[in-house]
Every structure is written in structure tokens, then in C-alpha cells.
Motif scaffolding. Structure first.
Motif, PDB file in Angstrom:
ATOM      1  N   ASN A 214      -1.723  -3.780   3.984  1.00  0.00           N
ATOM      2  CA  ASN A 214      -1.679  -3.997   5.354  1.00  0.00           C
ATOM      3  C   ASN A 214      -1.953  -2.598   5.995  1.00  0.00           C
ATOM      4  O   ASN A 214      -1.758  -2.509   7.237  1.00  0.00           O
ATOM      5  CB  ASN A 214      -0.519  -4.577   5.730  1.00  0.00           C
TER       6      ASN A 214
ATOM      7  N   ASP B 283       0.687  -1.151   0.099  1.00  0.00           N
ATOM      8  CA  ASP B 283      -0.129  -0.018  -0.082  1.00  0.00           C
ATOM      9  C   ASP B 283       0.901   1.229   0.013  1.00  0.00           C
ATOM     10  O   ASP B 283       0.318   2.112  -0.762  1.00  0.00           O
ATOM     11  CB  ASP B 283      -0.914  -0.103   1.136  1.00  0.00           C
ATOM     12  N   GLY B 284       2.200   1.221   0.652  1.00  0.00           N
ATOM     13  CA  GLY B 284       3.062   2.432   0.495  1.00  0.00           C
ATOM     14  C   GLY B 284       3.633   2.602  -0.714  1.00  0.00           C
ATOM     15  O   GLY B 284       3.433   3.462  -1.533  1.00  0.00           O
TER      16      GLY B 284
ATOM     17  N   VAL C 259      -0.434   0.106   6.304  1.00  0.00           N
ATOM     18  CA  VAL C 259       0.880   0.449   7.044  1.00  0.00           C
ATOM     19  C   VAL C 259       2.179   0.222   6.393  1.00  0.00           C
ATOM     20  O   VAL C 259       2.144  -0.532   5.204  1.00  0.00           O
ATOM     21  CB  VAL C 259       1.082  -0.185   8.501  1.00  0.00           C
ATOM     22  N   TYR C 260       2.987   0.883   6.745  1.00  0.00           N
ATOM     23  CA  TYR C 260       4.341   0.806   6.144  1.00  0.00           C
ATOM     24  C   TYR C 260       5.174  -0.256   7.071  1.00  0.00           C
ATOM     25  O   TYR C 260       5.430   0.070   8.372  1.00  0.00           O
ATOM     26  CB  TYR C 260       5.463   2.074   6.190  1.00  0.00           C
ATOM     27  N   GLY C 261       5.200  -1.342   6.575  1.00  0.00           N
ATOM     28  CA  GLY C 261       5.730  -2.362   7.473  1.00  0.00           C
ATOM     29  C   GLY C 261       7.303  -2.377   7.375  1.00  0.00           C
ATOM     30  O   GLY C 261       8.153  -2.187   8.711  1.00  0.00           O
TER      31      GLY C 261
HETATM   32 MG   LIG Z   1       2.252  -2.110   3.481  1.00  0.00          MG
END
Ligand SMILES: [Mg+2]
Ligand SMILES: Cc1ncc(C[n+]2csc(CCOP(=O)(O)OP(=O)(O)O)c2C)c(N)n1
Ligand SMILES: Cc1ncc(C[n+]2csc(CCOP(=O)(O)OP(=O)(O)O)c2C)c(N)n1
Ligand code: SF4
Ligand code: SF4
Ligand SMILES: [Mg+2]
Lengths: 279, 561, 561, 279
Positions: A129, A101-102, A131-133
Motif C-alpha cells: 500500500n 511493503d514495510g 505506506v506503513y499503515g
Molecule cells: Mg504497507
């Protein structure tokens, strides 16, 4: 769908898996997505060397090296552009972009909308997700605005956007959502996406159990699309702009014009071109 | 010169074409304002019986269709007391600064006369004047007019009349500026081409079949010329959404096996820097043609400068050795781009080919440049058994590259540091090994004689590059006539550096004069950083847009300060 | 060291904190794998009674909670025959290469013992062992454990027990590694801080109130620390969609009058290059903190290297003079960033402050760095009458800047070349005047003594920069003990160059040793390009991730080859 | 709307005009848009020094220097990002971004979708001439796929996308379209757009008479929106995805959350922050 043709399966999932050990956290949703991708490729009976997996940077974007396909692990956010070049130069290859997603929606947002608009025949698989994992937990464009994080204490205050609606408005030709906790469902969607001409966009909700442990409960939140996919952009727009973000299934199947201009053999020669320069 | 729409550029082009048909060589450059339409325009033409690559110190004839905004161009048109100014009598008053040169002014009733002639505009009459004045056959001028303006309501007969009438006009005043005679032309090999077209053709000769670009002045006419031709050859040019997309598309296509390229100018090159690093690390060939304009920032889009040298050499993050080349003339844009493709493919490394607005948009009459000798293509991995190490450390640093579709040789091209196989690694040993390999392949390659143009002998050496080279060659020739032995070294290969070749070229040199068109002397500092220069070093380093003229260099050479 | 999750980093941090409370100074750096979770980890700690800015040549004590993947770390933990290795007896076998150093191995039943103690993990026992071994009071170790782990189910009593039991364990084997005694600490000024935190604080001290960033390792913890604090001060930190957005947001805010900054690492800096040129041309202040990591391309995100020097210095297209600074220690990140803000605001020019993963993520016990003397703020235009020339050419090159909202002083900040007023111009005279002005303001400014850290006297000079400086200072000190007079020059101001100051500093130097952490010797070539160096120049230039240790420099100094 | 309040007009259009002569071709649509902008600002009675006009690069993006406001003429495609910084640092200013279809939708596409999503209170005015004017006639994301040009002989073959639909999907809070040939209509829309909180997106069809001379006939093609603006994104989505691209008027007026975090005075001090570092 993939079952229309009866083919003798020559490949199984494991033929697409390399020996490189994923760096993912135990329990990460991306494991499930990876296995769905392998199942889909096996179902389609695609020789691994005829598949190009292109990615940017992120936990999700690590997938190419974990496969036995040709892989391109580029820079952050630019996978769709690289994939466009690859597909135009080598139209006979099956090209899948694996992104996060990032990577796809934040830094890669411009390529996202323009790949949808251009509608080259390839599949964009985003492991979302929210978020930036890889950089350890910052909000992405799909993160709820009230999610508290170090970089945005108390939340960003920004409404997450709806990637599927953006993809539709921009021109994508196949739009679907899956959930990493349902690898068979995702595999089925991927088979359809890869087979459908033009830019297919598949958003897969893929929990980051380390930075968004609450996403473990997504399995209770997701629910299937109650209606059949539409071919009408306006209708799809209405539906996607009122969607809760957790509906899974195929939403839009389009027949928008596809960018086909490809590198092949021309009928001209260099000599001809040079002749025109003489005065 | 004249207001936009008056036809100054057309007049210049027609003159160039007519002279070319009659066997002369020549160069046309243009200067325009920022307006899209309706600004002022100046065409500068130099003609000679031998190839022309730069302008001289001053112009012999200035033709003004009108004097509107002529002030903006004064610096670009140096005249002397021997020069002749021809002006339309309806065009207003010439700027006093121009007359201060002592040049003789002749006014002619071009507008008046044109009013009586059907479909004829004053600039066609002006062409007739110039043709007669210079000794270019009226027939060629007429043909040029017909070919270009025929479709626009000017009949062949009227064209011939107009040229003849213009010719007549020039008998009404004394003049003495005939061109030196030419031996006529070889119809097959006498070309009329711009630098951007030449670069595009060089890429095609080199085998480029995929291009992804984003428009930017002064590079845009390169892909515009290339697009239909690439299509004819079975290739494809795509306009990307931005420069980051275009360079990434190029890498994707090149990873797929197609020699690929992009074009841009400074601001776009800056945007590509991150991905160029990827090309270095993942070892993907790619050619980037950067047509320089005035900087920094969006700067002066329509004017020339050599100030993207630094970013081309050093603009990538990390230790990222790559290829940088500079074209020296309009025709050399072809050769240098062709070479850029060869080197990039052979070395699996991005090659930046630096051109500039001067070269890119100049039109030249030249001999057809000979194609380069075919170079060995990209080293491709053969289907084998066992583990395929994409980034194997080899003696020459080049490791065979597998092309998608090849069975059993799958790998992942990776911009993360990796081991020989291509698996990401953060280990010091892998990092060192791959850094060494990527440097070694560039250092060990034999670049042959193309690395530089070297001319003359002498203890005084001019070192220059790119579009400034032509003025340096001319200045050196003049210095020799004045009794000073001067050698010129103009590297075409800017990176990787060639210390041994340069040392040999500099052997015996006592004095070096560095000449470049940048404010901060980028080339000079680059030379200092990497080469052993003679003790006495002087520098001529001026920003654009005014070109550095042979006379300025000559003056510096002869008046050592 | 130990597997991820075993608590190696925590043990190191607790030890650092305990030692700090007792008055020692110290440094902790860490090495981790690419995994987000579950990889292996190594904490390297150095403690001393005086400030510590680098690691030494080897470690005296190595504590291994387990030996899983310890091979990856061997190069980072040099030991000698005097070193002591303490290992958990359940942790497996040590890699033979480690034992080859001759270090003594002691195994202790940490896991076994911890099993019997409620809430205690083996690493707390290990901390007890280390504290006793080094002479750090058990009380401080206990307090550190309670503060950090108290919330995680470990009671104060159990913590004290665990530390005491660990201490007991260390009496079971002979050892001799006590720390040199400390005089105790000044509670107000003894700080525990990382380089990234220090840089953030420096920015706040300098007056930064707006930051726009895009996350990237190893810079991300800087904005993460800064965000809540900026909020407290009435400022704002925004996470942008990408690096191009973040630098443009910074320019917008700065144009609006707010001192502003961004943070990034190599790949992000590359993406910002085009807009940095705009900041130069439009003269908008902006601070960019670039925390370097291994390159090129996405490279080695978690490891340190000094290889973004070139792009920081030269990565802008056109002639674009700007400010580049390098921080030399964790504490110096504060000073240098503060100075970066001052210079950027005073000179209306972007300032790139280079830190690296080593500095940024290292934790140090240091004296509170004194704030810099307040600098004159941005020169602001006062409401006046008549035409406001935003880019007026002034004697010092700095022209007063009007802040939006001020009546009668409206102007347009423009990245196109412009005249003094700000109107776009493609004229040669305007271009020259503005290029001269932008260079002059940087050249004429008086940078004072902060330009470099200079230490010692001698005909042998080490020139170095950034995080490598500490090892150079230490090597020079050792060389002096060995009888060789060595001077160290470590410029904090990398651009603009300071030829006069450097010439003075190099006065009498006969031999220069350049030390830097890059594969292609970027710093060395930069020095060569711009400074007059002594005739004898040697270079130590190694890529990351392994640090350059004092011993390597000393060896080079003493063994002239 | 702007007429709700009765104010003594202190400013007239010409107070917003600088002495710099536009480089535009005679007859360019951008002249009309410029005058609409001045009328709107005058109508709103905004002191010129309280207005920030931010742009990128293009014929359209040249506007800042032609105004008497504070102007920021940045790099190509990044105006929205710069404007975001300006507005956050100086919330009391009125910020208008003036851009073109190339600047805003092609190279600037990522900032376009994220500015819509973030929803900072400013106005984006895009002069859409369906071409790159400044670089002399290349296709933009809104150019019809069959438009023949040098760089794409025979057309790109790519479907133009619908910027208003993309803006809606991404999160814009006010969406309208005007036509340069109707300066009063555009001025009225701009007044409303500037007044509406959040990111207002106004697309103005502005003919490029040099490279798209056929656009002169747009005055015959445009037609007003027959229905009232909606506040429902789903409904707006339906309408915008079935729109022909030539309907003028206001389409969507939203009340999506606005990004307000701004630079002001905090209740903490530097000393406090430093104290926490002492051990
Ligand atoms: Mg992500
Ligand atoms: C140009 C650039 N900017 C920033 C980064 C740092 N970075 C690496 S991955 C990442 C975000 C990844 O998030 P996402 O795509 O959602 O993947 P996930 O890790 O969540 O699967 C960022 C910001 C980078 N590598 N390059
Ligand atoms: C980074 C960069 N890339 C490309 C350009 C060249 N360029 C200038 S304006 C422009 C397109 C402008 O089109 P649009 O925004 O539609 O404005 P118009 O001229 O049509 O009003 C381009 C590609 C540039 N200045 N900078
Ligand atoms: S950090 Fe999150 S996304 Fe990354 S590997 Fe771990 S669980 Fe997966
Ligand atoms: S080129 Fe087109 S957009 Fe540009 S000024 Fe001329 S008419 Fe207007
Ligand atoms: Mg346009």
C-alpha cells in the motif's frame, strides 16, 4: 495453471477463515487480498492444516490469525526467514508468507533478497500500500518520493524502488503483480504462484484508505501486462526496469535451481559419529 | 610456540594425540593472533593420568620453534625456576622476561638436523624431544605423525627416524619432567574432542535435526563439524544471510516440530535478542549456543571471556523469562548442550547455552560423556474436538503444542500478547495470566541435580560458573591440602534462578568467594540480585583474555585480606 | 470514553486546553484498542491548580458518549460512590460493573440535541456539560472548540451555542465537582505538551541536529513532531530502513561531529544492541530514546510498561558500561533528554533515555521546564603535532576526540579492542586499560543533583523510577498526612550506579518499598545487585498496562504485612 | 573523468597509507585494491583528512586503519548505514565504504539495497572474493553453489546472485566492476565512481588466495566490457542479468535523484519552536 487437473473441491473459501475479526479499517485493501488467498487455497484444494501462513508485523501481517491454517505471526520483517525454517523442516506443507511493503521491503529487505536467491519453494505475498499503515502513515520503500508526511515533510525525496526488479535480480523464480480490487485476478495469480516451484513473489497493490486515501483511484491506474510472461531473466529485467509499477499480471516464470535440502531421514547413526571420536 | 606456519599447533596436537593413545588425559588450548595466516601461534598442553579440565599455574616445559613475536605470549605462559625452555638454536633470542623466571634454557639444533632429513620439519623433531622427555612412547608419537602428516610427503620410516632422533636429542641434556604413569586407556571411551564438537554432539544427542547459523569466530567450527554429521542423520544445517535470519529460521523449523538450534558469539547474540523475545512470548523451543569471546562490540574475536552473561540473562526486552546454561569443561559442553535441548523442548522456551573460546576451541582427551537420561519430549497436543487453546493456562504452565499438519488443531503462534487461544489481546488480565504462565513453567520445573556441580564441604564457598569452574575446583582441592575446607558451587543452570537449591548448598557457609572472567563482575551482581549470600563476600573478577589460574584463587583463599 | 470516531479523545483534549487557558494544570492520557481506526477510545483527564503528573486513585466524573466495548476500559476507570457518570441517552446501557461502584448515573440527550444544531456533534455538547460542571469558563471551552474544530465546518457562533447548551444541561441535575480555583496562568510559560514532544524538545535544547529513526509505536510521534522542527534548525531527520540502520546512521553522524539521536521502543532497542556496544567501544556519543511499551516481543504496542529496564541496563554483549536515564513525568522528558545529550557528548558514550507510553503519549499542562545549565561540550582534540592517540588513557578517562576534517588528527574509530592509538589489539594489557578507562570515565564524572529526585524524610523510603515516580510522590504525601514519615528516592540516573549518593540518601532508612511497573521486578533486582538496601525491603511490582495508583502504594505503606 | 581538470598534484599514494601493518595473507587480492584506492584519492588530490573511510568487519573491512584518512571500523554489515550518517552530517567530506562480499551482500544486504535506493553521494567499494575470508572459508552470496566447504559439504546448491544487477534494480547511480589484479584499472574506475554524484557501486574481484586458491586464475577469466556504459536502467538491467560476472568496466551511469537533505544552518530558532508550546 490450477485448472490442468480436475479435482473434486473439498474445501471452500470459508474453510480457511477463522472467527477472529480483523482490526482493519473498513474499506482496507487487505480484505480483498485475504479473500483472494482463501479462494486460491480452496481452488488448490489444500487442507487448511497443511498450510502454514507466516507473517511479520503490520496491518497486512495480521492475516495468519484470520485464517484457519497454521499461522506464525512473528517479529517485524523476518517472516521469510521463519518461513524458510518451516519449509525446510516440513517440506510437505504449503508455505505462504503474507507481508507488507514495510515489513518485506524495508526492515525485511535482507531476507527478501536472500529468500529470492535461495529459492526455497514457497510464496511471498506482499500487500503493497506504499505506506506503513499500522504505525499510522510513514513512507515505505515503495512510497513516491514527493509524498508529504509528518515524518518526512514535503516528501523523502527518495525514488521508490521496484520490488519486482529487485526480486528478479536477486533470483526469484516467479514474479507477478495483482491488484486488491480484483480478487479473482489475485486468486488466479496466487494459484499459479503456489504451484510454481521455488520462491514465488506476488506483489499485490492494496490501498490503505486511511493514510493514502488517494489510492482508492488505483483501480483506474492499474492495467494488465500486455505481453506474456518470459522465462528469460535478462528480458524480464529489461521489462521490469521500464515498468510503471501499475501493470498487473505474471512477468517472469523461471526454472532457477531450487533449494531442496530438507530435514528427513539420513542413512547414518549417532553411534557411528561417536565412534569416530574414540582414539 | 612459533611463527604461524612453523607448526607449533601441530606439534601440540600430535603430542596430545600420542599421549592420549598411551592412556593419558589432557587438554590443549591455543592462542593465535588476529592474522588469518602467518601470525604467531602457541599451543598449551597439559597432560595427566586423570582427566584434565584446566591449565595449572605454570608450565613445566616450553618449546619454542622460534622466538618471533614471542613477547605477545609471555603473559600466557607462566614459568618457574623449575621450568625447562627448549628452543631451536636457529630461532633467535628468547625474550628476557621469559628468562627472568629462572627457567633453564636448552637450545637444540632442530632446524639444522631437519635439513638433512627428507620431508621432516623441525617441529617433528621437537615432538620426538618432548615425547622422550615426558615419557610418551615414541611409537605413539610416530603413529600420530604418520596419521596426520603422512599425506603430506612424510614417509612412515622418516617419521619414525625423526621421532627417534628427537628422542636422542633429549638425552643430551639433563631433565626431570616425566608424566605420572597412566594405567592405559579404554579404547572405546577415550575421546579426543573439542568443546565446539562436544556441544554439537550434545545437540545431536538431544535430537536437534535442524540448524541455521551465521559464521562467527570462535563459534564457526561448531557448525562446520556439525553440518556433515547432521546430514548423515537426516537433518540439515543452513547458513543464513545473517544472525537475525538464522534465529528466525530456527523458530520456523521448531514451530514446524523439529528440535532446532543456532550457534553464535556475542555480536550475533545481540542481533538475535528481539527474536528470542518472540520465542519466549510465542513459546517456541530453540537452542542458542553462544561461544563467548572478548567484548564489547566486535572486541577480541579470538580470545576468551565470560562477559556475555548479562546479555544472555537480561538482553531481551520486556519481561521475558528464559533458560540460560553454562558449560564447565570441554566434555561438559556435550552434557550441557544435550540438557539445553531437553529443557528447551520440555519448557517450550529458548535456551541459551554459554560456552566460550577457551572451551570451544580447546581439545581434550576425556572419557566419553554418558548420555543424559532421555527426557520427556515436547508436549504435543493430540487431535481433539472443540476449541484448541494453544496458550491454555495449565497447572505446570506448559500447554500442549500442536504441530502443523495436525487436523483440527490449527493455531497461530503469536508474539503479540494474546489470550489462551492465541488471539492478540491488550487486556491487563490476559497479559498477567500469560506472564504468570511463562514464569511458572520455568519455576515449577524440577531441574534435579544437574543444576550445579557441587564439590567439597566447608564454611568457605567458592561460587563460579562456566570455564572458570575447573580452576576453582583445582584451587579448592589445593586449599584442602593446605588445611582450608572449601566447598565449590558451580551452577550449570544460570536461569531460572534456584533459590531453594542454592540456599541448601550455601547452608552453613560463612564466606563466599565469587570467581568469574568479566571486568564488571557480572556473575557476582547477578548472584547478589537473586540469592542470599553469606555476609562475607569476596570477588575475583578479571576480564579475558588471560585465564584465571588455580593459584590466583588459592592465594586469595589463603590470604584473606 | 466512546467508540473510535465518537470524539472521546477530542473532548478530553479540548477540556484540557480550555482548563489550561484558564490557568489550571492538568494531564490527559489515553487508552485505545489495537485498531487503526474505528476502535474504542478513552481519554483520562486530571485537572488541578498545581502541576499534575499522575492520575489519582479514581475519577470523579466519567463521560460516556456511548457504551460500546466500554467493558474493555473498566479496569482503567476506577470510580467511587462519589463519582458521577454522565452518559448519552442514546449510548446504550452502562456495564453493570461500573455501576457497582455506587457512582451516580445521569443520562443526557446529547445526540438528540446535537441533531438540531448545525455542525455540532454530541461530544461538543458534552464538553459544555463538563466545563460547567468543573467550573471551566465557557468562553475558554468555546475558544478551544473553535481553534480545533473551526476548520471542520463548525462556526464560532454554533460552537458558542453548543457549549452554552451543554452548560445548560448540567443545571438539570445536582452535582458538586468544581475544580479548586486557580490563580490564572502566565501566558508565556504555561505549556501544553506531550512527553514525546517534550523529549524531542529536550534533544533540540541539548544540541541534537541529526536524527535517524525507524517508526514504532508508541515512539513514532516523537520523530514526527521533531522532523519539521529539526529542519527549521538546520538539522535533519531521516527515516532509516530499519533500527539497525538508524543507530548506525546515528553513530556515523556523531563520528562526524553532530550530536545525534534515535528513537525506538523495546523491539527496536533489541535490534540496536550490537551497535550500542560499538558506540561504547569506539566511544561515540549517541542518544537513544526508548519509549517503553508492553513486552516481551511485539507484546502490547499501545500500552505502557517499565519492562525494558533490563535490556537498557544489561542488553549489550561484553562489558559495556553506558548511560541509562529514566524520565519521571511528561515535563521531565524534556529535562532528562536534554541531560542525556549532555552526558552522552561529555562522556563519549551512548545514553539510553527511558520513557514509556504513559509519559510519551500523555499531554500535560505544565510550567515551561527551565533549560539545564549549559554543559561543557564534547571534548575535541586540537590540531597538534606528533602522534594522536584517540583512546589515550587520561586521568578522568575522557580522551579528546578529533572531528573528521581536522588535519593531522586522523584516526580510526574502532569497535575491535584497541590500544591507545586506536589500532586493534588482542593483548590483555590493552584490553584491561581500555576497559578500565571506559568504566572510569563514567564513574569519575560528577552527576550533581540531577541523579535523583528526592522528597521528604523518614525511616520509610520508597525507591522508584520513571513514570511510576509521580504516584509514589503522591502516596508519600498522603502517608505524611496519615502520620507516616516517608521519603521518596527516584533516581533519574539509572546507570552508572551511584553508591555513595544512594547511601547518603538512604542514611537512616529502616524500611524500603520498591515500586515499579514490571512483572519480574527488574528494578528491585537491579537495586539489590548494586546498592546496600535497608534490611526490610518490600516490593510492589506489577506489569502494565494498568498504572500503579497512589492508593495502592499508600495502602501498602500503611498496612505493613 | 578524472583527467578533465588539470590540477597540481599535492598528494601521492603514500600520503594515504598509515603505519599499521595489514593482517592480510601474503598474496591477498585486498593489497591491490588498497593501493588502487590510494592512487584514486591521490589522483583526485583529496586531503586525507577530508576523506572518511567506513567499513564493517572482514579481511576487506580492515582497510580504514591502514589509511591516513578518517576511518570508521564499525560492526559487521552496517558500514553503509554509518557512512550515510557521516555523509549527511558532513556533506563536504568524501565518503568511501570499503566492504567485502559477506559484509555488504550477506549480513549487510538490507543496507546495500537501501543505500542504492536512497542514493546518497558516496562510493561503495566491495572487495568480492566470493568467500568469507576472515572466518576462514564459508560461502558468501556470490560463491558458486557447487563450491565445497566444511559448513556446506558439496556446496550450498544456491545460485550466487549478481550484486550489480541487484544494485541497479535497487537504484544505484553508478555501477562498475574491477579486478584487483589490475590496480590501475580499479583506480581509474574509483576516480570516476567517487566523482559521480549519488551512490556509486564498484565491485572489485579480489582473490582470497587462502580459502579460494583457484581464484588466482581469475586473471585469465576477467575480460573488459565490450560496450560503453549505458544511462538507461532497462538496458543496463538486460545486460547485467545476462553478464557472466567477470566482465570489468563501467556498466551504468545514471542521473537518478540524489538524497541531498543535509545538516546545515536553518532559518528557525529554538525560541520560536518553544513559543508555539505556550497556550
Ligand atoms: Mg504497507
Ligand atoms: C522491530 C520493529 N520495528 C518497528 C515496528 C513497528 N511497526 C509495526 S508495523 C510497521 C510497518 C508496517 O508497514 P507494512 O509492512 O507496509 O504494513 P501495513 O500496515 O502497511 O499493511 C512498523 C514499522 C515493530 N513492530 N517492530
Ligand atoms: C554480527 C557479526 N556476525 C558475524 C561476524 C563474523 N564475521 C566477521 S568477518 C565475516 C565475513 C567476512 O566476509 P567478507 O565480508 O566477504 O570479507 P573477507 O574477509 O572475505 O574480505 C564474518 C561472518 C561478526 N564479526 N559480527
Ligand atoms: S491503516 Fe491502512 S493498511 Fe492499516 S487497516 Fe487501515 S486502511 Fe488498511
Ligand atoms: S583469508 Fe583470504 S581474504 Fe583474508 S587476508 Fe587471507 S587471502 Fe585475504
Ligand atoms: Mg569475502
Amino acid at each position: 495453471m490450477g485448472q490442468a487437473e480436475v479435482i473434486t473441491p473439498m474445501y471452500s473459501s470459508k474453510d480457511y477463515k477463522s472467527t477472529v475479526k480483523p482490526i482493519w479499517c473498513p474499506g482496507c485493501g487487505h480484505f480483498g487480498v485475504e479473500s483472494s488467498l482463501f479462494r486460491a487455497l480452496a481452488h488448490l484444494n489444500l487442507p487448511p492444516e497443511q498450510v502454514g501462513i507466516v507473517s511479520g508485523i503490520g496491518c497486512s501481517s495480521r492475516i495468519p490469525a484470520y485464517t484457519q491454517c497454521y499461522g506464525f505471526h512473528g517479529v517485524h520483517g523476518r517472516a521469510l526467514a521463519a518461513a524458510t525454517g518451516l519449509k525446510l523442516a516440513r517440506p510437505e506443507l504449503t508455505v505462504v508468507v503474507t507481508s507488507g511493503d514495510g515489513d518485506a521491503f524495508s526492515i525485511g529487505g535482507n531476507h527478501f533478497i536472500h529468500a529470492c536467491r535461495r529459492n526455497v519453494d514457497m510464496t511471498l505475498l506482499v500487500m503493497d500500500n506504499e505506506v506503513y499503515g499500522m504505525t499510522k502513515g510513514q513512507p515505505s520503500p515503495t512510497t513516491p518520493g514527493d509524498w508529504d508526511s509528518k515524518i518526512a515533510p514535503g516528501g523523502t525525496g527518495v525514488n521508490p524502488f521496484a520490488p519486482m526488479a529487485v526480486a528478479l535480480a536477486a533470483g526469484a523464480n516467479f514474479i507477478a503483480r495483482g491488484f486488491a480490487g480484483d480478487p479473482n485476478g489475485v486468486a488466479k495469480i496466487l494459484v499459479e504462484a503456489i504451484q510454481h516451484p521455488g520462491l514465488s513473489f506476488v506483489q499485490v497493490l492494496s490501498p490503505c484508505i486511511t493514510y493514502r486515501p488517494e489510492e482508492k483511484f488505483w483501480k483506474k491506474t492499474v492495467h494488465p501486462n500486455p505481453v506474456a510472461p518470459t522465462r528469460d531473466p535478462a528480458e524480464a529485467g529489461h521489462r521490469l526496469l521500464s515498468d510503471d509499477g501499475f501493470t498487473t499480471g505474471v512477468f517472469f516464470i523461471g526454472d532457477r535451481p531450487i533449494y531442496t535440502a530438507a530435514v528427513g531421514v539420513g542413512e547414518g547413526s549417532l553411534d557411528e559419529i561417536e565412534e569416530h571420536l574414540a582414539i | 610456540m612459533g611463527s604461524g606456519g612453523a607448526g607449533a599447533i601441530t606439534t601440540g596436537s600430535l603430542l596430545l594425540e600420542a599421549a592420549g593413545r598411551a592412556g593419558w588425559y589432557g587438554l590443549l588450548t591455543r592462542s593465535v593472533g588476529p592474522q588469518i595466516r602467518g601470525g604467531e601461534a602457541l599451543a598449551m598442553v597439559r597432560l595427566a593420568p586423570t582427566p584434565v579440565t584446566s591449565h595449572g599455574d605454570h608450565f613445566h616445559v616450553l618449546l619454542a620453534l622460534d622466538w618471533n613475536n614471542a613477547n605477545r605470549f609471555i603473559d600466557e605462559v607462566p614459568l618457574t625456576a623449575d621450568s625447562l625452555i627448549i628452543a631451536d638454536s636457529e630461532g633467535g633470542d628468547p625474550p628476557p622476561a621469559l628468562l627472568a623466571s629462572g627457567a633453564r634454557l636448552v637450545t637444540l639444533p632442530l632446524t639444522d638436523m631437519a635439513e638433512d632429513m627428507e620431508g621432516v620439519r623441525p617441529n617433528v623433531l621437537a615432538l620426538g624431544v618432548l615425547a622422550e622427555l615426558l615419557g610418551v612412547p615414541a611409537e605413539e608419537a610416530t603413529q600420530a605423525v604418520i596419521r596426520t602428516l603422512g599425506g603430506k610427503g612424510l614417509s612412515a620410516a622418516h617419521a619414525a627416524d625423526a621421532i627417534a632422533s628427537g628422542g636422542q636429542l633429549s638425552t643430551t641434556f639433563p631433565h626431570s619432567h616425566p608424566l605420572a604413569p597412566t594405567e592405559g586407556r579404554n579404547g572405546d571411551t577415550h575421546w579426543l574432542i573439542t568443546g565446539n564438537e562436544a556441544a554439537a554432539l550434545g545437540a545431536l544427542r538431544g535430537g536437534v535435526r535442524f540448524a541455521a547459523v551465521y559464521p562467527i569466530t570462535p563459534a564457526t567450527d561448531l557448525p562446520e563439524w556439525m553440518a556433515p554429521r547432521l546430514k548423515k542423520l537426516g537433518g540439515h544445517l543452513i547458513q543464513a544471510e545473517d544472525e537475525i535470519a538464522s534465529i528466525n529460521m530456527v523458530l520456523g523449523a521448531s514451530f514446524g516440530g523439529a528440535p532446532s538450534m543456532t550457534t553464535t558469539s556475542g555480536p550475533g547474540l545481540a542481533l538475535m535478542a528481539e527474536t528470542l523475545g518472540l520465542a519466549v512470548a510465542a513459546e517456541v523451543p530453540a537452542v542458542i549456543i553462544n561461544v563467548m569471546r572478548g567484548g564489547p562490540s566486535t572486541g577480541i574475536p579470538t580470545k576468551s571471556e565470560q562477559s556475555d552473561l548479562n546479555i544472555a540473562l537480561y538482553g531481551l526486552h520486556g519481561d521475558a523469562p528464559h533458560i540460560v546454561l553454562g558449560a564447565q569443561s570441554v566434555a561438559d559442553c556435550l552434557t550441557t548442550t544435550h540438557w539445553a535441548v531437553q529443557l528447551s523442548e520440555a519448557l517450550q522456551c529458548p535456551a541459551i547455552m554459554l560456552s566460550d573460546q577457551f572451551l570451544g576451541q580447546a581439545k581434550t582427551l576425556c572419557e566419553r560423556p554418558e548420555p543424559l537420561v532421555d527426557a520427556p519430549p515436547r508436549r504435543v497436543a493430540e487431535a481433539g474436538n472443540g476449541r484448541y487453546d494453544r496458550y491454555a493456562v495449565t497447572p505446570d504452565g506448559i500447554s500442549p503444542m500442536s504441530i502443523p499438519g495436525t487436523p483440527d488443531l490449527q493455531y497461530t503462534a503469536d508474539g503479540l500478547e494474546h489470550n489462551a487461544h492465541g488471539t492478540p489481546s491488550s487486556g491487563a488480565a490476559d497479559h498477567s495470566a500469560q506472564l504468570d504462565k511463562r514464569r511458572a513453567k520455568l519455576e515449577l520445573f524440577d531441574y534435579g541435580d544437574l543444576w550445579a556441580e557441587i564439590d567439597g564441604e566447608g564454611e568457605t564457598v567458592i561460587i563460579t560458573w562456566g570455564s572458570t569452574s575447573a580452576a576453582a575446583f583445582e584451587a579448592a582441592a589445593q586449599a584442602r591440602l593446605a588445611g582450608l575446607a572449601v566447598k565449590v558451587i558451580a551452577p550449570r543452570l544460570l536461569s531460572p534462578v534456584q533459590p531453594a537449591k542454592m540456599a541448601q548448598a550455601l547452608n552453613g557457609a560463612e564466606r563466599a568467594l565469587i570467581v568469574e572472567q568479566s571486568h564488571s563482575a557480572q556473575f557476582y551482581h547477578y548472584l547478589r540480585a537473586h540469592y542470599a549470600l553469606p555476609d562475607a563476600v569476596e570477588v575475583i573478577s578479571k576480564p579475558g583474555p588471560l585465564p584465571i589460574r588455580p593459584g590466583a584463587i588459592l592465594h586469595h583463599l589463603l590470604n584473606r585480606n
